[in-house]
Structures are given as structure tokens and as C-alpha cells.
Design a protein around this motif. Structure first.
Motif, short mmCIF file in Angstrom:
data_model
loop_
_atom_site.label_atom_id
_atom_site.label_comp_id
_atom_site.label_asym_id
_atom_site.label_seq_id
_atom_site.Cartn_x
_atom_site.Cartn_y
_atom_site.Cartn_z
N UNK A 45 -2.16 -6.09 -12.51
CA UNK A 45 -1.01 -5.49 -12.15
C UNK A 45 -1.33 -4.29 -11.11
N UNK A 46 -2.27 -3.45 -11.31
CA UNK A 46 -2.89 -2.43 -10.52
C UNK A 46 -3.46 -3.08 -9.13
N UNK A 47 -4.07 -4.14 -9.14
CA UNK A 47 -4.53 -4.83 -7.93
C UNK A 47 -3.11 -5.33 -7.12
N UNK A 48 -2.38 -5.75 -7.69
CA UNK A 48 -1.37 -6.37 -7.00
C UNK A 48 -0.40 -5.42 -6.41
N UNK A 49 -0.08 -4.40 -6.99
CA UNK A 49 0.73 -3.14 -6.76
C UNK A 49 0.13 -2.01 -6.01
N UNK A 50 -1.18 -1.93 -6.15
CA UNK A 50 -1.64 -0.85 -5.41
C UNK A 50 -2.90 -1.14 -4.38
N UNK A 51 -3.88 -2.02 -4.88
CA UNK A 51 -4.87 -2.20 -3.77
C UNK A 51 -4.66 -3.05 -2.87
N UNK A 52 -4.10 -4.18 -3.21
CA UNK A 52 -3.50 -5.31 -1.98
C UNK A 52 -2.78 -4.67 -1.12
N UNK A 53 -1.46 -4.01 -1.18
CA UNK A 53 -1.00 -3.41 -0.17
C UNK A 53 -1.69 -2.56 0.49
#
Length: 105
Positions: free
Chosen positions: A26-34
Motif C-alpha cells: 500500500x505504501x508503494x502504490x500510494x506514495x512511492x510510485x506516484x
């Protein structure tokens, strides 16, 4: 009574094991990737700017690009010409943001 508390605490072992990777996803999808996508688009924009483009710098200065070098840009503002690094150029001003007084010129 104490043994009942210990037994209840031991039941969630597999659930906790799955919960941590799910939180990382979830952290990757909502914070790092964008953030990576924004950085990629900004880098592409900075490499494609041309003379005559109206831009805004990261410090909020509006101006028109007069000259470009490999790593810098000279921007003409109301106060004169200022040299900026290309990385300091934040975005291009589109025609819808230009004031009506400037379009009459």
C-alpha cells in the motif's frame, strides 16, 4: 486466566505475517510510485523546454525563456533577466493562465 490471554495472543501469527507485506504494498502504490511518476514527467519536461516558453520556477517566479544552455536557462521577468538551473523550472504556463492583458499584445 493468564493462559487464556497467552493463547489469544498466539492466534494472530499468520495474520501478522501477511499484514506487514500488505502495508508495504500500500505504501508503494500510494506514495512511492506516484512520486516516481511525477519526477519522471518533470525531468522529461525540463529536457524539452524551448526558447520563448513561458514558465514558472520552483520559487514562484514567472517569466519567459530567452536563452538555454545544457544545464541553465535565462528567464526574462518583469525585473530583468535571471539565470536559473533547468531543474529550478517547475512548469509551463499554458495559454489559459495568461492574463487577458497579455493576449492583446
Amino acid at each position: 486466566m493468564y493462559s487464556a490471554i497467552v493463547l489469544q495472543a498466539g492466534d494472530g501469527g499468520m495474520g501478522n505475517f501477511i499484514l506487514i507485506p500488505a502495508m508495504l504494498l500500500v505504501i508503494y502504490l500510494f506514495m512511492i510510485r506516484p512520486q516516481m511518476k511525477r519526477a519522471k514527467n518533470e525531468k522529461k519536461f525540463q529536457s524539452e523546454i524551448k526558447k520563448g516558453t513561458k514558465v514558472v520556477t520552483t520559487s514562484g517566479i514567472h517569466g519567459k525563456i530567452v536563452d538555454l544552455t545544457d544545464d541553465a536557462a535565462i528567464i526574462e521577468t518583469g525585473a530583468g533577466k535571471i539565470k536559473f538551473e533547468r531543474t529550478a523550472i517547475s512548469m509551463e504556463l499554458s495559454k489559459k493562465y495568461v492574463s487577458p492583458a497579455e493576449t492583446k499584445k
